[in-house]
Design a protein around this motif. Sequence first.
Motif, PDB file in Angstrom:
ATOM      1  N   MET A   1       0.834  -1.190   0.059  1.00  0.00           N
ATOM      2  CA  MET A   1       0.046  -0.077   0.032  1.00  0.00           C
ATOM      3  C   MET A   1       0.820   1.304   0.168  1.00  0.00           C
ATOM      4  O   MET A   1       1.708   1.328   0.833  1.00  0.00           O
ATOM      5  N   ASN A   2       0.630   2.303  -0.773  1.00  0.00           N
ATOM      6  CA  ASN A   2       1.199   3.352  -1.053  1.00  0.00           C
ATOM      7  C   ASN A   2       0.839   4.485  -0.116  1.00  0.00           C
ATOM      8  O   ASN A   2      -0.376   5.019  -0.122  1.00  0.00           O
ATOM      9  N   THR A   3       1.749   4.590   0.948  1.00  0.00           N
ATOM     10  CA  THR A   3       1.296   5.688   1.818  1.00  0.00           C
ATOM     11  C   THR A   3       1.634   7.115   1.678  1.00  0.00           C
ATOM     12  O   THR A   3       1.982   8.113   2.492  1.00  0.00           O
ATOM     13  N   LYS A   4       2.614   7.399   0.591  1.00  0.00           N
ATOM     14  CA  LYS A   4       3.319   8.445   0.210  1.00  0.00           C
ATOM     15  C   LYS A   4       2.174   9.853   0.112  1.00  0.00           C
ATOM     16  O   LYS A   4       1.295   9.569  -0.799  1.00  0.00           O
ATOM     17  N   LYS A   5       2.359  10.658   0.631  1.00  0.00           N
ATOM     18  CA  LYS A   5       1.174  11.688   0.736  1.00  0.00           C
ATOM     19  C   LYS A   5       1.643  12.759  -0.436  1.00  0.00           C
ATOM     20  O   LYS A   5       2.871  12.610  -0.836  1.00  0.00           O
ATOM     21  N   PRO A   6       0.714  12.953  -1.268  1.00  0.00           N
ATOM     22  CA  PRO A   6       0.943  13.958  -2.316  1.00  0.00           C
ATOM     23  C   PRO A   6       1.770  15.228  -1.927  1.00  0.00           C
ATOM     24  O   PRO A   6       1.450  15.781  -0.925  1.00  0.00           O
ATOM     25  N   ASN A   7       2.683  15.919  -2.982  1.00  0.00           N
ATOM     26  CA  ASN A   7       3.252  17.078  -2.682  1.00  0.00           C
ATOM     27  C   ASN A   7       2.242  18.221  -3.012  1.00  0.00           C
ATOM     28  O   ASN A   7       1.816  18.357  -4.172  1.00  0.00           O
ATOM     29  N   LYS A   8       1.903  18.944  -1.938  1.00  0.00           N
ATOM     30  CA  LYS A   8       0.889  19.746  -2.225  1.00  0.00           C
ATOM     31  C   LYS A   8       1.285  21.229  -2.325  1.00  0.00           C
ATOM     32  O   LYS A   8       0.459  22.151  -2.950  1.00  0.00           O
ATOM     33  N   LEU A   9       2.569  21.462  -2.165  1.00  0.00           N
ATOM     34  CA  LEU A   9       3.342  23.073  -2.225  1.00  0.00           C
ATOM     35  C   LEU A   9       3.845  22.853  -3.803  1.00  0.00           C
ATOM     36  O   LEU A   9       5.134  23.143  -3.663  1.00  0.00           O
ATOM     37  N   LYS A  10       3.098  22.485  -4.713  1.00  0.00           N
ATOM     38  CA  LYS A  10       3.657  22.360  -6.006  1.00  0.00           C
ATOM     39  C   LYS A  10       4.098  23.793  -6.573  1.00  0.00           C
ATOM     40  O   LYS A  10       3.605  24.870  -6.061  1.00  0.00           O
ATOM     41  N   ILE A  11       4.780  23.775  -7.975  1.00  0.00           N
ATOM     42  CA  ILE A  11       4.984  25.174  -8.516  1.00  0.00           C
ATOM     43  C   ILE A  11       4.446  24.912  -9.892  1.00  0.00           C
ATOM     44  O   ILE A  11       4.401  23.856 -10.607  1.00  0.00           O
ATOM     45  N   LEU A  12       3.835  26.186 -10.179  1.00  0.00           N
ATOM     46  CA  LEU A  12       3.236  26.086 -11.713  1.00  0.00           C
ATOM     47  C   LEU A  12       3.888  27.001 -12.388  1.00  0.00           C
ATOM     48  O   LEU A  12       4.588  28.211 -11.923  1.00  0.00           O
ATOM     49  N   ASN A  13       4.101  26.942 -13.762  1.00  0.00           N
ATOM     50  CA  ASN A  13       4.904  27.928 -14.713  1.00  0.00           C
ATOM     51  C   ASN A  13       3.622  28.755 -15.315  1.00  0.00           C
ATOM     52  O   ASN A  13       2.854  28.289 -16.122  1.00  0.00           O
ATOM     53  N   ASP A  14       4.004  30.132 -15.165  1.00  0.00           N
ATOM     54  CA  ASP A  14       3.082  30.913 -15.901  1.00  0.00           C
ATOM     55  C   ASP A  14       4.201  31.867 -16.834  1.00  0.00           C
ATOM     56  O   ASP A  14       5.045  32.228 -16.628  1.00  0.00           O
ATOM     57  N   PRO A  15       3.298  32.019 -18.003  1.00  0.00           N
ATOM     58  CA  PRO A  15       4.116  32.653 -19.009  1.00  0.00           C
ATOM     59  C   PRO A  15       4.386  33.907 -18.776  1.00  0.00           C
ATOM     60  O   PRO A  15       5.408  34.779 -19.276  1.00  0.00           O
ATOM     61  N   ILE A  16       3.711  34.654 -17.894  1.00  0.00           N
ATOM     62  CA  ILE A  16       4.241  35.978 -17.646  1.00  0.00           C
ATOM     63  C   ILE A  16       5.056  36.144 -16.293  1.00  0.00           C
ATOM     64  O   ILE A  16       5.984  37.007 -16.436  1.00  0.00           O
ATOM     65  N   TYR A  17       4.831  35.445 -15.437  1.00  0.00           N
ATOM     66  CA  TYR A  17       5.561  35.731 -13.917  1.00  0.00           C
ATOM     67  C   TYR A  17       6.506  34.668 -13.909  1.00  0.00           C
ATOM     68  O   TYR A  17       7.284  34.604 -12.679  1.00  0.00           O
ATOM     69  N   GLY A  18       6.711  33.623 -14.461  1.00  0.00           N
ATOM     70  CA  GLY A  18       7.478  32.451 -14.408  1.00  0.00           C
ATOM     71  C   GLY A  18       7.009  31.414 -13.560  1.00  0.00           C
ATOM     72  O   GLY A  18       5.795  31.445 -13.410  1.00  0.00           O
ATOM     73  N   PHE A  19       7.680  31.108 -12.366  1.00  0.00           N
ATOM     74  CA  PHE A  19       7.288  30.056 -11.497  1.00  0.00           C
ATOM     75  C   PHE A  19       6.385  30.569 -10.260  1.00  0.00           C
ATOM     76  O   PHE A  19       6.764  31.807  -9.806  1.00  0.00           O
ATOM     77  N   ILE A  20       5.173  29.895  -9.936  1.00  0.00           N
ATOM     78  CA  ILE A  20       4.201  30.402  -9.031  1.00  0.00           C
ATOM     79  C   ILE A  20       4.158  29.198  -8.114  1.00  0.00           C
ATOM     80  O   ILE A  20       3.893  28.251  -8.265  1.00  0.00           O
ATOM     81  N   GLN A  21       4.298  29.722  -6.733  1.00  0.00           N
ATOM     82  CA  GLN A  21       4.278  28.681  -5.800  1.00  0.00           C
ATOM     83  C   GLN A  21       3.000  28.550  -5.000  1.00  0.00           C
ATOM     84  O   GLN A  21       2.500  29.712  -4.805  1.00  0.00           O
ATOM     85  N   ILE A  22       2.546  27.598  -5.006  1.00  0.00           N
ATOM     86  CA  ILE A  22       1.208  27.448  -3.966  1.00  0.00           C
ATOM     87  C   ILE A  22       1.711  27.454  -2.703  1.00  0.00           C
ATOM     88  O   ILE A  22       2.286  26.726  -2.185  1.00  0.00           O
ATOM     89  N   PRO A  23       1.278  28.613  -1.986  1.00  0.00           N
ATOM     90  CA  PRO A  23       1.483  28.794  -0.525  1.00  0.00           C
ATOM     91  C   PRO A  23       1.205  27.927   0.557  1.00  0.00           C
ATOM     92  O   PRO A  23       1.764  27.979   1.454  1.00  0.00           O
ATOM     93  N   SER A  24       0.013  27.029   0.381  1.00  0.00           N
ATOM     94  CA  SER A  24      -0.530  26.265   1.535  1.00  0.00           C
ATOM     95  C   SER A  24      -1.035  24.841   1.017  1.00  0.00           C
ATOM     96  O   SER A  24      -1.661  25.153  -0.120  1.00  0.00           O
ATOM     97  N   THR A  25      -1.312  23.971   1.758  1.00  0.00           N
ATOM     98  CA  THR A  25      -1.810  22.882   1.503  1.00  0.00           C
ATOM     99  C   THR A  25      -3.341  22.995   1.354  1.00  0.00           C
ATOM    100  O   THR A  25      -4.114  22.662   0.608  1.00  0.00           O
ATOM    101  N   LEU A  26      -3.971  23.852   2.248  1.00  0.00           N
ATOM    102  CA  LEU A  26      -5.372  24.351   1.963  1.00  0.00           C
ATOM    103  C   LEU A  26      -5.780  24.725   0.589  1.00  0.00           C
ATOM    104  O   LEU A  26      -6.850  24.663  -0.100  1.00  0.00           O
ATOM    105  N   ILE A  27      -4.771  25.932   0.137  1.00  0.00           N
ATOM    106  CA  ILE A  27      -5.005  26.424  -1.123  1.00  0.00           C
ATOM    107  C   ILE A  27      -4.775  25.434  -2.172  1.00  0.00           C
ATOM    108  O   ILE A  27      -5.624  25.557  -3.182  1.00  0.00           O
ATOM    109  N   PHE A  28      -3.856  24.541  -1.964  1.00  0.00           N
ATOM    110  CA  PHE A  28      -3.770  23.567  -3.286  1.00  0.00           C
ATOM    111  C   PHE A  28      -5.129  22.608  -3.020  1.00  0.00           C
ATOM    112  O   PHE A  28      -5.558  22.362  -4.214  1.00  0.00           O
ATOM    113  N   ASP A  29      -5.823  22.296  -1.932  1.00  0.00           N
ATOM    114  CA  ASP A  29      -7.062  21.559  -2.048  1.00  0.00           C
ATOM    115  C   ASP A  29      -8.141  22.490  -2.720  1.00  0.00           C
ATOM    116  O   ASP A  29      -9.138  21.778  -3.171  1.00  0.00           O
ATOM    117  N   ILE A  30      -8.050  23.764  -2.518  1.00  0.00           N
ATOM    118  CA  ILE A  30      -9.277  24.707  -3.115  1.00  0.00           C
ATOM    119  C   ILE A  30      -9.172  24.667  -4.464  1.00  0.00           C
ATOM    120  O   ILE A  30     -10.088  24.510  -5.385  1.00  0.00           O
TER     121      ILE A  30
END
Length: 407
Positions: free
Chosen positions: A1-30
């Motif tokens: 059984m895989n108990t590894k939790k997903p990484n919720k503090l991901k980084i997104l790439n935006d064509p204007i600003y470059g890398f955008i960090q998701i600041p919290s796990t709650l925001i990731f879930d939203i």
Amino acid sequence: MNTKKPNKLKILNDPIYGFIQIPSTLIFDIIEHPYFQRLRRITQMGFSNLVYPGANHTRFHHAIGCMHLMQKAVRVLHFKQIAISKEEENALYIAILLHDIGHGAFSHALEHSIVSGISHEEISLKFMKKLNDEFDGKLDLAIEIFEGKYPRKFLCQLISSQLDIDRLDYLKRDSFYTGVTEGNISSDRLIAMMNVKDDELVIEEKGIYSVEKFLIARRLMYWQVYLHKTGLVAENMLVNVLKRAKELAEKGVELYANSSLKYFLYNQISEDNFDDKTLEMFSKLDDYDVLSAIKEWSNHEDKVLSLLSKMIIDRKLLRIEIQQKEFDEVVINKKIKIVSQELALSESEAKFFVFTKRIINQAYQQEKPIYILDKKGNLKDIAKASDQLNLQALTNPVIKHFICYPK
């Protein structure tokens, strides 16, 4: 059984600003929530891509960009010793992320046709309250700030004011995707110049020219992009298609539509009966549903519906004339008569093809001023602080009238 939790503090790439960090796990879930994912299927600029082919970016894109700029603003204010608690910080990110979540398919067209009497801001609030129930009240503070009820005024101004984070993103983003360089503001510079004085969000004096450029860019983007004549025609034709479809649905005419669009066509929706079921149906309605219906309606036996739908799909739009003064009733009625004869329609049906409206462009409203903070710590309204005479002129609303009719 895989108990590894997903990484919720991901980084997104935006064509204007470059890398955008998701600041919290709650925001990731939203962001992962179906309500928010729907924004991927809502274009930011409706039918503007009929004028500017690159303008295909979405509300999802814009919301993520706003969250990124808000992170920058919080960092700047922290650096200037403005106390913002961790709870307030997270609430700002959530409020700006969800500020547009109530936008319907093709943005404003739905508000003026099949969902009447309730604005996208009110629907946004309904979505936020529903999400708040699902996330055990963790959105309480975000909602208070979004509604402008939080006692610290400057936090509310970051979400909604004349120089809010929303405007800083959409001007830059829409300018980038349309290729209209006049709208390319320096959002970084404006954010770096932000400060707080007497609980007001202010801009330091050395940022005055960036504010001037921002206001002028806003004015130019409205004339060149948001109120572009072809975009106006297309959006109003879409409103008329949906209004006609609603009229036919009320008479019991069978129309092709998926379940969510059908719900809004065959039921009277207003502020009073916009309940949880309606919200659920709204959350499943997007640009694709409306477009696929219009493609199908172009073969409908109702002449008004099929003709308008076909014109939109083939981009054979109505002609538009814009002028300073109102159009003469006699001229309008004459055009309606001609169209009703040529297309063998009743005069009330011809009004779907001949109509007049007005547009307003006010780049700056003095009743909600942008304050400039001078070296001595005094606050001045930008319109008075600036040596640019045009700014005073920008406070006057410019009203124009337009008429649309078949070529």
